[in-house]
Write a protein that holds these residues in place. Structure first.
Motif, PDB file in Angstrom:
ATOM      1  N   THR A  90       0.982  -1.389   0.315  1.00 45.39           N
ATOM      2  CA  THR A  90       0.346   0.229   0.138  1.00 45.39           C
ATOM      3  C   THR A  90       0.623   1.406  -0.010  1.00 45.39           C
ATOM      4  OG1 THR A  90      -2.038  -1.292   0.933  1.00 45.39           O
ATOM      5  CG2 THR A  90      -1.661   1.328   1.285  1.00 45.39           C
ATOM      6  N   GLU A  91       0.237   2.097  -0.589  1.00 46.74           N
ATOM      7  CA  GLU A  91       1.662   3.390  -1.218  1.00 46.74           C
ATOM      8  C   GLU A  91       0.612   4.803  -0.002  1.00 46.74           C
ATOM      9  OE1 GLU A  91       2.963   6.973  -4.120  1.00 46.74           O
ATOM     10  OE2 GLU A  91       2.160   4.858  -4.913  1.00 46.74           O
ATOM     11  N   LEU A  93      -0.223   8.651   0.421  1.00 45.96           N
ATOM     12  CA  LEU A  93      -0.067   9.405  -0.344  1.00 45.96           C
ATOM     13  C   LEU A  93      -0.513  10.317   0.709  1.00 45.96           C
ATOM     14  CD1 LEU A  93      -3.430   8.197  -2.687  1.00 45.96           C
ATOM     15  CD2 LEU A  93      -0.643   7.896  -3.386  1.00 45.96           C
ATOM     16  N   GLU A 146      -4.394   8.767   3.391  1.00 43.95           N
ATOM     17  CA  GLU A 146      -5.013   8.596   2.188  1.00 43.95           C
ATOM     18  C   GLU A 146      -3.503   7.789   1.562  1.00 43.95           C
ATOM     19  OE1 GLU A 146      -7.642   9.371   0.748  1.00 43.95           O
ATOM     20  OE2 GLU A 146      -7.762  11.511   2.191  1.00 43.95           O
ATOM     21  N   THR A 147      -4.620   6.798   1.365  1.00 38.47           N
ATOM     22  CA  THR A 147      -3.921   5.341   0.092  1.00 38.47           C
ATOM     23  C   THR A 147      -4.048   5.455  -1.065  1.00 38.47           C
ATOM     24  OG1 THR A 147      -4.943   3.205   1.158  1.00 38.47           O
ATOM     25  CG2 THR A 147      -3.545   4.861   2.960  1.00 38.47           C
ATOM     26  N   LYS A 148      -3.119   4.176  -1.971  1.00 41.83           N
ATOM     27  CA  LYS A 148      -3.770   3.720  -2.794  1.00 41.83           C
ATOM     28  C   LYS A 148      -2.575   2.386  -3.355  1.00 41.83           C
ATOM     29  CE  LYS A 148      -1.347   5.290  -6.351  1.00 41.83           C
ATOM     30  NZ  LYS A 148      -1.189   5.479  -7.716  1.00 41.83           N
ATOM     31  N   TYR A 149      -3.774   1.683  -3.323  1.00 39.24           N
ATOM     32  CA  TYR A 149      -3.433  -0.152  -3.483  1.00 39.24           C
ATOM     33  C   TYR A 149      -4.393  -0.832  -4.739  1.00 39.24           C
ATOM     34  CZ  TYR A 149      -2.184  -4.993  -2.609  1.00 39.24           C
ATOM     35  OH  TYR A 149      -2.057  -6.223  -2.518  1.00 39.24           O
ATOM     36  N   ASN A 151      -4.229   0.884  -7.565  1.00 35.87           N
ATOM     37  CA  ASN A 151      -5.449   1.819  -8.509  1.00 35.87           C
ATOM     38  C   ASN A 151      -6.322   2.138  -7.378  1.00 35.87           C
ATOM     39  OD1 ASN A 151      -3.443   1.913 -10.379  1.00 35.87           O
ATOM     40  ND2 ASN A 151      -4.364   0.381 -11.420  1.00 35.87           N
ATOM     41  N   GLU A 152      -6.434   1.697  -6.518  1.00 32.28           N
ATOM     42  CA  GLU A 152      -7.280   1.831  -5.504  1.00 32.28           C
ATOM     43  C   GLU A 152      -7.163   2.108  -4.390  1.00 32.28           C
ATOM     44  OE1 GLU A 152     -11.504  -0.789  -3.413  1.00 32.28           O
ATOM     45  OE2 GLU A 152      -9.722  -1.826  -4.146  1.00 32.28           O
ATOM     46  N   LEU A 153      -8.268   3.330  -4.335  1.00 29.57           N
ATOM     47  CA  LEU A 153      -7.879   5.421  -3.240  1.00 29.57           C
ATOM     48  C   LEU A 153      -8.650   4.256  -1.909  1.00 29.57           C
ATOM     49  CD1 LEU A 153      -8.211   7.939  -5.727  1.00 29.57           C
ATOM     50  CD2 LEU A 153      -5.104   6.650  -5.373  1.00 29.57           C
ATOM     51  N   LYS A 154      -7.799   4.559  -0.934  1.00 26.35           N
ATOM     52  CA  LYS A 154      -8.564   4.468   0.191  1.00 26.35           C
ATOM     53  C   LYS A 154      -8.111   5.500   1.540  1.00 26.35           C
ATOM     54  CE  LYS A 154      -9.681  -0.547   0.052  1.00 26.35           C
ATOM     55  NZ  LYS A 154      -9.312  -1.897   0.873  1.00 26.35           N
TER      56      LYS A 154
END
Length: 454
Positions: A90-91, A93, A146-149, A151-154
């Motif tokens: 998970t990135e 952001l 705020e994350t991205k995994y 290409n899905e933002l969460k």
């Protein structure tokens, strides 16, 4: 050059500052000295006993994860507490609505490495950015991520969860069970990471390859560990030893000297005489720092003897001052159970301090093949050993200053860089996140290739 940097800093100081605001001004200048151990500490909030007790009963926020950096991006590499839906890879952001890139740009200048080395930064910043965040924003009860995994933002709202009595009792019981065992002591069980700091394995069926992982040179029970390990190696059919000091930030100089004595078969000098700046340098060393209150009265009784010993501890040669060799690092004999086979050493940018001195010596003596990435610690030595912690008079910020120049007994490269590998192998971000160990894989394939040629 340093005077010029401080003069430039003074021109920016035109209004009163709080201690930590001053920290962000002066820490980058200190970092430009380019000595990895020289690090100014910011001030944390002074907590009451009740607040400390309350925090001990809670899980951390960002400390629930381990991170890896890719330039100005932050990724989760471990989720030890199994926070729901926070996948490895998970990135992150943004944190507290602040872009991760912006935070890293602010925190990077206060972290330094040895000389012109550039591999250490991404590793040490991955460890320290949550500490810098806490120093800047305080101990928060919750934080928005705020994350991205894939290409899905969460959006995550991390909260400090209470540790239940059942969880605490279970963890204490499990920890006590491991730490009281012989292996728990000898392999130096780490209660924070729930792993052993050192270990020896034979990963192949024929046991011709030995793999020794050292996560930190803590010194704790290390003498017994190496004695037992190399006795086991001598009895085994092992012809190859893989020594893994990746992500090892260093530690005990005595331990690496002892370990080296098992890796060579001839008399050796491990380090040069330790240089200090004057006869009085070691009088400045922290004596009581880090000591438990129980031992302080006993240490106080011994302090006059420490001062007396320190007074006669230096010698002067060609206008320079050195510590008199007390026999620990003089010409030494190899251990009887020394390993005579082929040695590979795995290194990366997070191999620092003592974990750079050891591979530098092994490479200098052509005793091992180094595989991986340039170490974060310098090839030609480090300023560390004993420290004198200076407290800045108004801000009360603390600055531990290394007192000893410790250099491996080798021909110096004079590159101002880390120890360079014989075989450079740098994993991609995807390989790191997928936990693929391409450096160890290369070693195993190289050994297999050599076996087949015999």
């Amino acid at each position: 050059d340093l005077d010029h940097k401080f003069d430039s800093l003074k021109t920016t100081l035109n209004k009163p500052l709080k201690p930590n605001d001053f920290y962000w001004k002066i820490a980058p200048v200190i970092a430009q000295i380019k000595e990895g151990h020289l690090r100014l500490y910011s001030r944390g909030k002074r907590l009451t006993k009740a607040e400390i007790k309350n925090l001990k009963q809670q899980k951390g926020l960002l400390s629930q994860f381990n991170f890896v950096l890719d330039h100005d991006r932050i990724f989760v590499i471990d989720n030890a507490d199994k926070v729901p839906n926070m996948n490895v890879g998970t990135e992150i952001l943004s944190i507290k609505d602040i872009p991760a890139k912006e935070l890293l740009e602010k925190y990077k200048p206060v972290n330094n490495s040895d000389g012109e080395n550039e591999t250490f930064q991404k590793y040490i910043l991955a460890r320290r950015w949550p500490l810098h965040f806490t120093a800047e924003f305080g101990i928060l009860d919750s934080v928005k991520l705020e994350t991205k995994y894939q290409n899905e933002l969460k959006t995550f709202y991390l909260k400090r969860e209470k540790i239940t009595k059942e969880e605490k009792k279970k963890e204490e019981s499990a920890t006590k069970k491991v730490t009281k065992t012989e292996k728990g002591k000898t392999n130096d069980y780490n209660v924070m990471t729930k792993t052993y700091n050192r270990d020896l394995q034979f990963p192949t069926k024929d046991s011709t390859i030995a793999y020794m992982k050292i996560k930190t040179f803590s010194g704790t029970y290390s003498k017994k560990f190496y004695k037992e390990s190399f006795e086991a190696l001598k009895k085994s059919p092992a012809k190859y030893l893989v020594l893994d000091v990746r992500n090892n930030l260093g530690g005990s100089l005595y331990e690496i000297n002892n370990l080296y004595s098992y890796l060579v078969s001839e008399n050796f000098q491990f380090i040069d005489d330790i240089e200090v700046t004057s006869r009085n340098s070691m009088f400045q060393a922290d004596y009581f720092k880090g000591m438990s209150p129980f031992f302080i009265p006993f240490a106080a009784v011994g302090y006059p003897f420490y001062l007396l010993g320190t007074a006669f501890a230096t010698k002067k040669i060609d206008q320079k001052f050195y510590l008199k060799n007390n026999g620990i690092f003089a010409l030494k004999k190899p251990k009887e159970n020394n390993f005579k086979g082929k040695i590979y050493v795995l290194i990366n940018g997070s191999s620092f301090s003592a974990a750079s001195i050891l591979p530098a010596k092994l490479k200098g003596e052509k005793r091992a093949i180094l595989v991986g990435e340039e170490t974060g610690g310098a090839n030609d030595g480090t300023v560390a050993g004993r420290f004198s912690t200076e407290k800045l008079p108004n801000s009360k910020l603390q600055l531990p200053i290394g007192l000893m120049l410790i250099k491996p007994h080798i021909d110096f490269t004079n590159t101002k860089k880390g120890v360079t590998p014989d075989v450079e192998i740098i994993p991609t971000l995807n390989e790191v996140l997928q936990k693929k160990d391409i450096q160890l894989d290369w070693v195993m394939k190289d050994i297999e290739k050599e076996k087949n040629q015999k």
